[in-house]
Design a protein around this motif. Structure first.
Motif, PDB file in Angstrom:
ATOM      1  N   UNK A   1     -38.952  42.044   4.712  1.00 56.13           N
ATOM      2  CA  UNK A   1     -39.756  41.508   3.614  1.00 56.13           C
ATOM      3  C   UNK A   1     -41.157  42.095   3.690  1.00 56.13           C
ATOM      4  N   UNK A   2     -41.940  41.879   2.632  1.00 55.65           N
ATOM      5  CA  UNK A   2     -43.282  42.461   2.549  1.00 55.65           C
ATOM      6  C   UNK A   2     -44.243  41.580   3.341  1.00 55.65           C
ATOM      7  N   UNK A   3     -44.335  41.867   4.619  1.00 55.27           N
ATOM      8  CA  UNK A   3     -45.069  41.046   5.570  1.00 55.27           C
ATOM      9  C   UNK A   3     -46.504  40.772   5.137  1.00 55.27           C
ATOM     10  N   UNK A   4     -47.186  41.769   4.617  1.00 53.43           N
ATOM     11  CA  UNK A   4     -48.607  41.645   4.307  1.00 53.43           C
ATOM     12  C   UNK A   4     -48.904  40.662   3.180  1.00 53.43           C
TER      13      UNK A   4
ATOM     14  N   UNK B   1     -54.170  38.007   4.532  1.00 48.21           N
ATOM     15  CA  UNK B   1     -55.194  39.012   4.790  1.00 48.21           C
ATOM     16  C   UNK B   1     -56.012  38.720   6.038  1.00 48.21           C
ATOM     17  N   UNK B   2     -55.683  37.650   6.752  1.00 48.83           N
ATOM     18  CA  UNK B   2     -56.372  37.245   7.972  1.00 48.83           C
ATOM     19  C   UNK B   2     -57.812  36.807   7.734  1.00 48.83           C
ATOM     20  N   UNK B   3     -58.144  36.446   6.503  1.00 51.80           N
ATOM     21  CA  UNK B   3     -59.481  35.957   6.205  1.00 51.80           C
ATOM     22  C   UNK B   3     -59.620  34.455   6.442  1.00 51.80           C
TER      23      UNK B   3
ATOM     24  N   UNK C   1     -54.840  19.738  18.926  1.00 55.31           N
ATOM     25  CA  UNK C   1     -54.511  19.777  20.343  1.00 55.31           C
ATOM     26  C   UNK C   1     -54.686  21.159  20.969  1.00 55.31           C
ATOM     27  N   UNK C   2     -54.763  22.209  20.153  1.00 50.99           N
ATOM     28  CA  UNK C   2     -54.883  23.566  20.686  1.00 50.99           C
ATOM     29  C   UNK C   2     -56.181  24.250  20.285  1.00 50.99           C
ATOM     30  N   UNK C   3     -56.969  23.610  19.460  1.00 51.98           N
ATOM     31  CA  UNK C   3     -58.215  24.211  18.974  1.00 51.98           C
ATOM     32  C   UNK C   3     -59.131  24.565  20.145  1.00 51.98           C
ATOM     33  N   UNK C   4     -59.640  25.784  20.120  1.00 57.86           N
ATOM     34  CA  UNK C   4     -60.503  26.262  21.188  1.00 57.86           C
ATOM     35  C   UNK C   4     -59.770  26.928  22.326  1.00 57.86           C
ATOM     36  N   UNK C   5     -58.454  26.783  22.385  1.00 55.76           N
ATOM     37  CA  UNK C   5     -57.658  27.384  23.449  1.00 55.76           C
ATOM     38  C   UNK C   5     -56.717  28.469  22.942  1.00 55.76           C
ATOM     39  N   UNK C   6     -56.210  28.306  21.716  1.00 55.98           N
ATOM     40  CA  UNK C   6     -55.255  29.252  21.137  1.00 55.98           C
ATOM     41  C   UNK C   6     -55.922  30.062  20.040  1.00 55.98           C
ATOM     42  N   UNK C   7     -55.478  31.307  19.867  1.00 53.99           N
ATOM     43  CA  UNK C   7     -55.974  32.172  18.815  1.00 53.99           C
ATOM     44  C   UNK C   7     -54.807  32.879  18.140  1.00 53.99           C
ATOM     45  N   UNK C   8     -54.728  32.757  16.815  1.00 57.67           N
ATOM     46  CA  UNK C   8     -53.706  33.464  16.051  1.00 57.67           C
ATOM     47  C   UNK C   8     -54.319  34.730  15.459  1.00 57.67           C
ATOM     48  N   UNK C   9     -53.551  35.801  15.433  1.00 56.88           N
ATOM     49  CA  UNK C   9     -53.995  37.049  14.836  1.00 56.88           C
ATOM     50  C   UNK C   9     -52.787  37.782  14.266  1.00 56.88           C
ATOM     51  N   UNK C  10     -53.047  38.811  13.467  1.00 63.79           N
ATOM     52  CA  UNK C  10     -51.943  39.581  12.909  1.00 63.79           C
ATOM     53  C   UNK C  10     -52.332  41.039  12.777  1.00 63.79           C
ATOM     54  N   UNK C  11     -51.327  41.893  12.812  1.00 59.84           N
ATOM     55  CA  UNK C  11     -51.492  43.314  12.605  1.00 59.84           C
ATOM     56  C   UNK C  11     -50.511  43.707  11.511  1.00 59.84           C
ATOM     57  N   UNK C  12     -51.009  43.814  10.286  1.00 64.99           N
ATOM     58  CA  UNK C  12     -50.122  44.083   9.156  1.00 64.99           C
ATOM     59  C   UNK C  12     -49.498  45.477   9.226  1.00 64.99           C
ATOM     60  N   UNK C  13     -50.164  46.409   9.890  1.00 65.34           N
ATOM     61  CA  UNK C  13     -49.595  47.745  10.055  1.00 65.34           C
ATOM     62  C   UNK C  13     -48.375  47.725  10.964  1.00 65.34           C
TER      63      UNK C  13
END
Length: 118
Positions: free
Chosen positions: A27-30, A54-56, A63-75
């Motif tokens: 599917x069109x991930x982006x 768009x990761x904006x 319970x996870x704020x400040x400890x976990x970080x989500x990110x993505x690489x659309x490429x």
């Protein structure tokens, strides 16, 4: 048919770190927002983290704020969850989810087990 495959789960000590990956295909991930959920034994599945297409924009469960970080690489069609300062309460199966709209089917991964234990 869209597919999501999680990886990176395992056994870690309290206070340790782990990075989960979710590889998307079919599917069109982006164009999709991505979410991480988790489900602990005997508990409901809950939202852990969200990232817009768009990761904006991101948000996290309290319970996870400040400890976990989500990110993505659309490429690379991949979303990540960096987990730091892990606690035994973080033990759960972690699921990746792709969302585009209420009238479009979601895609779900198979889950990856994270166990935090001393």
């Amino acid at each position: 048919q869209g597919q999501l495959v999680e990886s990176g789960g395992g056994l870690v000590q309290p206070g340790g770190s782990l990075r989960l990956s979710c590889q998307a295909s079919g599917f069109l991930f982006r164009t999709y927002a991505m979410r991480w959920y988790r489900e602990a034994p005997g508990k409901e599945r809950v939202l852990v983290a969200y990232i817009s297409s768009t990761a904006d924009s991101t948000n996290y469960g309290d319970s996870v704020k400040g400890r976990f970080t989500i990110s993505r690489d659309n490429a690379k069609n991949t979303v990540y969850l960096q987990m730091n300062s892990l606690k035994p309460e973080d033990t759960a199966v972690y699921y990746c989810n792709a969302y585009r709209g209420y009238d479009v089917p979601d895609y779900w991964g198979q889950g990856t087990q994270v166990t935090v234990s001393s």
